[in-house]
Design a protein around this motif. Structure first.
Motif, short mmCIF file in Angstrom:
data_model
loop_
_atom_site.label_atom_id
_atom_site.label_comp_id
_atom_site.label_asym_id
_atom_site.label_seq_id
_atom_site.Cartn_x
_atom_site.Cartn_y
_atom_site.Cartn_z
N VAL A 78 0.92 -1.24 -0.04
CA VAL A 78 0.04 0.02 0.00
C VAL A 78 0.95 1.27 -0.01
CG1 VAL A 78 -0.20 -0.19 2.57
CG2 VAL A 78 -2.04 1.04 1.14
N ALA A 131 -6.09 -3.04 4.80
CA ALA A 131 -7.30 -2.19 4.05
C ALA A 131 -8.37 -2.80 4.03
CB ALA A 131 -6.57 -1.96 2.60
N LEU A 150 -7.34 2.32 6.19
CA LEU A 150 -6.39 1.66 6.78
C LEU A 150 -6.24 1.37 8.13
CD1 LEU A 150 -3.76 3.18 4.23
CD2 LEU A 150 -4.85 1.21 3.85
#
Length: 414
Positions: free
Chosen positions: A140, A187, A227
């Motif tokens: 990410v 996520a 997140l």
């Protein structure tokens, strides 16, 4: 998100009653679903509507806030009927727990509110291209004012039924543009997000209808609010890993009980006695009676150690919630004690699931091996599910605790 009006579960007794009702329905056609690989969409809709998926949502958000022991018993009951269905919500409960432990208030309200409405979370965690299962290649990284997720996940149980995917990724931000601490993040993103591709390619010998396919993420954009840093759950004595492992034990114990029930029914209705026994019914063969007694002990032991481990996890979670957990990394710490109890339960349940599902044919006779009966789905499910983590390391953790006063890893393998 799935359009479901979920019932509200009020207590652990209520949850058990609902689980037993669903299990009775799910048991019908389980061999056929396994043989034909018929995915249980109807059954998962029923599970979501029952309210059982929301039993761990905190009371202040409108949930029943039931303890780990209640969840484990629900999973065990479901697994006696269909361990595929029982495994599908495993990661759902794990990632609800992550939100409880590490999510912000806004994140908890957002995602747990969806769960209260029947929403389903599935994992996108495991990878198979890294050196070990603990290493994460999915990333990410900052992308403008948002973040992008890239990678491929395998064994994504429940992904075919999910509204939200919980994607484990490592932060890739060498220039520190995001302001986030280095490490692993989960996520939470809609399963239908652009760039998400879910492939129904699970080909294991067992647990064939768990929806454990491959999921790829190609530049999937998420906001910061989606997140959750994983470290707050797995690097602190929260009982996160012990809870996740406990549910795996519950599945194995359920498989053992289901296999014993199937063997009992078959012996009563379909088995012929061995001629040397000089009896008219197979169930009057004294050696068969003896063997069934041995199998009953194995199943009872698995269920008893599961219950003991569940009580230990309840105590660990309670100690963590109140700040009473000992800071020392020793086996006497409630969280470490819970992990050791779960390790012992895992060993016993693993043994029982594999022993009883194989012995089903031994005690039922040649007729039970007919392909059309598909009684081997018990063994295939047991053999496949018990591969989640090696019991040899459970023995190791128990031995080190005794000999070196060393606590097991906090996170375990979930």
């Amino acid at each position: 998100m799935t359009a479901v009006t979920a019932e509200r579960i009020e207590s652990a007794a209520h949850a058990r009653a609902v689980a037993r009702r669903l299990a009775a329905d799910f048991a019908t056609g389980v061999a056929r679903r396994d043989r034909d690989r018929e995915l249980p969409h109807r059954e998962i809709d029923q599970l979501a509507a029952s309210g059982l998926l929301a039993v761990t949502v905190p009371a202040e958000l409108g949930g029943a806030d039931l303890p780990p022991s209640a969840v484990a018993e629900v999973v065990r009951i479901l697994a006696t009927a269909d361990p595929n269905i029982a495994q599908i919500p495993h990661s759902h409960f794990v990632y609800v727990n992550l939100l409880r432990l590490a999510g912000s208030e806004a994140q908890r309200r957002r995602y747990l509110g969806q769960v209260l409405g029947g929403g389903r979370i599935a994992n996108a965690q495991s990878e198979r291209t890294s050196a070990t299962v603990a290493e994460i290649g999915t990333t990410v990284r900052p992308d403008g004012g948002r973040f992008r997720v890239d990678g491929i996940k395998y064994y994504c149980t429940g992904s075919l039924f999910a509204d939200v995917l919980a994607v484990l990724a490592r932060l890739d931000d060498p220039d520190e543009r995001s302001g986030l601490a280095p490490g692993e993040y989960v996520a939470y993103l809609p399963a239908e997000s652009p760039g998400v591709r879910i492939v129904d390619d699970w080909n294991g010998i067992g647990q064939r209808t768990t929806g454990s396919g491959t999921v790829s993420f190609d530049g999937v954009l998420v906001d910061r609010e989606q997140l959750v840093a994983r470290s707050a759950a797995v690097r602190a004595p929260t009982g996160y890993g012990a809870f996740a492992q406990l549910l795996h034990v519950a599945i194995d114990a359920g498989i053992a009980r289901g296999a014993l029930t199937a063997a009992t029914d078959f012996a009563r209705t379909s088995s012929r006695p061995w001629f040397e026994a000089n009896v008219e019914r197979a169930i009057d063969d004294p050696l068969l009676i003896q063997r069934f007694g041995e199998l009953a002990v194995s199943v009872t032991a698995a269920e008893a150690t599961l219950a003991a481990a569940a009580a230990a996890v309840d105590a660990a979670v309670g100690a963590s919630d109140t700040g009473a957990a000992a800071p020392e990394d020793t086996p006497s710490d409630p969280v470490a004690a819970a992990s050791l109890a779960v390790a012992a339960a895992k060993i016993i349940a693993d043994r029982a699931a594999n022993e009883v599902s194989a012995a089903l044919f031994e005690v039922s006779g040649t007729r039970s091996a007919a392909v059309d009966l598909n009684l081997h789905h018990f063994w295939r499910n047991a053999r496949t599910h018990t591969l989640h983590d090696p019991v040899r390391w459970k023995y190791h953790h128990l031995g080190r605790a005794l000999l070196h006063d060393t606590a097991p890893p906090l996170h375990g393998l979930i």
